[in-house]
Scaffold this active site. Sequence first.
Site, short mmCIF file in Angstrom:
data_model
loop_
_atom_site.label_atom_id
_atom_site.label_comp_id
_atom_site.label_asym_id
_atom_site.label_seq_id
_atom_site.Cartn_x
_atom_site.Cartn_y
_atom_site.Cartn_z
N LYS A 15 0.90 -1.17 0.07
CA LYS A 15 0.07 -0.05 0.12
C LYS A 15 0.98 1.16 0.05
O LYS A 15 1.95 1.27 0.73
CB LYS A 15 -1.01 -0.02 1.31
CG LYS A 15 -1.81 0.96 1.20
CD LYS A 15 -2.77 0.83 2.46
CE LYS A 15 -4.18 1.87 2.50
NZ LYS A 15 -4.67 1.43 3.59
N SER A 20 -9.86 -1.10 6.66
CA SER A 20 -9.06 -0.89 5.30
C SER A 20 -8.52 -2.19 4.83
O SER A 20 -8.08 -2.12 3.62
CB SER A 20 -8.31 0.22 5.16
OG SER A 20 -9.03 1.49 5.03
N SER A 26 -9.86 1.22 2.49
CA SER A 26 -8.75 1.96 1.52
C SER A 26 -7.75 1.06 1.03
O SER A 26 -7.23 1.82 -0.04
CB SER A 26 -8.17 3.26 2.50
OG SER A 26 -7.42 2.65 3.59
#
Length: 510
Positions: free
Chosen positions: A100, A199, A175
């Site tokens: 990420k 997330s 996310s």
Amino acid sequence: KRTGILRCRGCWKNRERGGTSVKLYDKPAHILHDMLREKKISAVELTKAVLARMEQVEPKVAAYLTLTPEIALEQAQAVDKKIAAGEEIAVFEGIPGALKDSICTQGVKTTCASKILEDFVPPYDATVVGKLRAAGTPLLGKVNLDEFAMGGSTENSAYQTTHNPWNLDCVPGGSSGGSAAAVAAGTAIWALGSDTGGSIRQPAAFCGVVGLKPTYGRVSRYGLVAYASSLDQIGPLTRDVTDAAHIMNIIAGNDPMDSTSSPSEVPDYTQALTPDVKGMKIGLPKEFFVDGMEAEVEAAVRKAIDDFTAMGAEVVELSLPHTKYAISTYYLIAPAEAATNLERYDGVSYGERIDGEDLVQMMTNTRTELFGEEVKRRILIGNYALSAGYYDAYYLKALKVRTLIQQDYTDAFQKVDVILAPTAPTAAYKIGAMVSDPLKMYLQDICTVPLNLAGLPGISVPCGETDTGLPIGLQIIGKPLDEATILRAAYTYEQAHEYTKLAPLGGVKG
Ligand code: GLN
């Protein structure tokens, strides 16, 4: 349909033995590891296969913000040298994955999907990145997220919208949407995400992969760009539960660079991978089956619960009465911490700057123009909740309710070993469907934020699909630092079900 109990133990292996065409990008890491050790494939071949897959499908999925194929190939070459020299390799050695883009990588851009960090190249690695590099895992690149991890659809990225590989018109969740989409599309074998309010788990559910949010403090946060520091936690998104256990073995543990990381010993999580839930007490919280939950999601999760009973677990109905306050509590605490954490982006210490006639104007211009709308909304909410006149009424009260939510779980875990719930009230929805209604988007987090508030570990495993073929996630919640038990429950469930986590993007399905 992936909801029924089918006989498919080790279906990845069977497919391999069946002599069907060998698609390296669609396999979990532990299977690829066996193939590497047996010299059926090389690490370079594997990385190249994933890069070739990327060329095919990445234009449709748009999971990556930065690609680092040269780094990945260099790391893969080093692993091949080891294999050629007859040295033993560890399970994730030579298995390429993605990070990420909120996890700092030395020498590789880390944007947090924000314009304010557009050209930010960290001078150091996050602790988890250092550990993965040391473990010999090739890094394919950095993947998309909602700006500063604020959101649940990856639509808040300042750069691009990532598409759900199961249906390109749908969001991948967020996310960590880029992480989940890459694993589901076969453009990464594994990925790391972060989970502040769901997330990791929610995008895993939306994309049909496994996502584990560890106990707060189990994995070092050093080098994770801070969103809400008392809630943030890094964890894996993988093709299966076994891979999640292996990544946890690499990344978990105390870190002198993160004072909130737990000093307790890290078990070998793969020891938990025994298919046995006989006698396991499973809590079923009525508050998680909320109004507005999609019927298909509820049906799949209830079917999974029945499957657990059939496998010998004992289901105990329970109540977590303060769950109804979790969203409002989270959406005070998270923005309050975010407002504080994001003060550092002032056009001076970090990132980009938009000049102005004086210092104040420069900071105003920088923050006004370079933060996205949702980030600014959170900063405003957070500063409001922390301001002198409202601190007691909002922030302090939220902290008190957080304690009550934690207490609910402490009480529940007197009676049960794990708690089962949906990961999200719906499957993936259409891109654009919720962008104009932030509150509706916040309400989507009802099943995930309580764990962050209570600091508990949770794993999402695929448990079925909707009539339109979108994955559904089952969430298994554990006691603090008891990742082993949720891994065992998830593994047992997974072993009894047939499903593949690779989306049908011109690739294999089923
Ligand atoms: N959707 C939640 C939020 O917007 C959770 C995000 C996260 O876990 N990073 O805050």
